[in-house]
Motif scaffolding. Structure first.
Motif: not given
Length: 337
Positions: A220-221, A225, A175
């Motif tokens: 957001d993803d 991470t 991501p």
């Protein structure tokens, strides 16, 4: 019994196999035969240079089944990184936007591209075949490196780092890289990782954002991470944390995996190790210990029972043969804790 030894030309097929088994995002094992052969050649030079090994030396080891000769895994040490090729990281920090007149105070996270770990020592290339991921093989394949460094500290930097693999899916999609790819790059993560593995790193400085990146601008993803490790890497991170490695906000610029660091002489296994004289005896009832000989080109390490005495280490015949030592020879040992 499994033992650790320097990599040799005959290990090339195993290294190729490891490169393909390691999956996506493993930059230190590129799926390219010439690059893998170069790693073996470079390691041979480093091991045989003895105390005169150059600052940029790369030491690569393998784990071997002492009975069958099967090669089960590999791990390495880069004596000094970022000297011949730039080493890039993002550093996560905070900035404050404040207005006393408006009574507004906001703290935001930013990522800044940097080369802060240039000239550090890196432990790297840790890979163990699936069938061998049992008992204490991971312990042996990782921690012996700290004894190797403790025996010859002049070759290594005060700061030791480890780049941990970041989160990605089964197809190797990250991501974090997805956001960078969308806005700044026109290549997928596998292509970028392959280029880095091939030593082609100039594109990082050419295409990465030239200014700090506000984390809040990432989706957001991608934000989720930052500083997180791949599921397969989580055990390795826990092992290093027990050794005293910690995260100071540095992440890989591709998958956002954390880079952890420790001071060489404060690493737990190295700090509690000591050099003793081997004493070969018929039987041993002592605790399992991490034991190495003190050589460089003929380095060996094992995880076997041993018993410490007054300046001696009692080991059995099998351990002595694996380490290629006799009674009276120096060995370095650390208890398994």
């Amino acid at each position: 019994m499994n033992l650790i030894r320097p990599i040799e030309p005959r290990d090339f097929p195993a290294l190729v196999r490891f490169a393909h088994e390691s999956g996506h995002g493993f930059t230190s094992l590129p799926k390219h035969d010439a690059q893998l052969q170069s790693k073996i050649d470079r390691a041979e030079v480093a091991f045989h240079d003895g105390p005169n090994a150059k600052g940029g030396a790369g030491f690569l080891f393998v784990m071997e089944d002492a009975d069958s000769g099967e090669v089960l895994g590999t791990s390495g040490i880069e004596a000094r990184v970022g000297i011949e090729d730039a080493l890039y990281h993002y550093h996560l920090s905070r900035v404050v936007h404040s207005s006393r007149e408006l009574d507004i105070h906001n703290t935001v996270d930013v990522l800044t591209l940097c080369n802060d770990y240039s000239n550090a020592t890196e432990i790297c290339t840790l890979f163990l075949t699936g069938a061998a991921r049992a008992r204490h093989n991971g312990y042996l394949l990782s921690r012996f490196r700290f004894l190797f460094m403790a025996q010859r500290p002049q070759l290594f930097a005060d700061t030791v780092i480890a780049e941990m693999r970041g989160r990605s899916d089964s197809e190797g999609r990250s991501p974090f890289w997805g956001w960078l790819q969308k806005h700044f790059f026109s290549m997928d993560l596998a292509d970028a990782v392959h280029r880095v593995g091939m030593g082609q790193k100039s594109f990082i400085a050419e295409l990465m954002p030239r200014y700090p990146v506000y984390v809040s601008l990432l989706d957001d993803d991608a934000q989720a991470t930052i500083g997180q490790v791949h599921d397969d890497t989580a055990p390795a991170l826990k092992l290093l944390q027990r050794e005293g490695f910690g995260w100071r906000g540095y992440i890989d610029p591709f998958d956002a995996g954390p880079t952890v660091e420790a001071q060489r002489d404060a690493i737990a296994t190295a700090a509690r190790s000591c050099e003793l004289r081997a004493q070969v005896v018929p039987h041993i009832n002592g605790p399992t210990s991490l034991i190495t000989n003190t050589r460089q080109a003929a380095f060996r390490a094992v995880l076997m029972p041993a018993q410490q005495g007054d300046n001696i280490l009692n080991i059995d015949d099998a351990t002595a043969r694996a380490l290629d030592v006799c009674s009276g020879d120096p060995v370095r040992v650390a208890s398994m804790e």
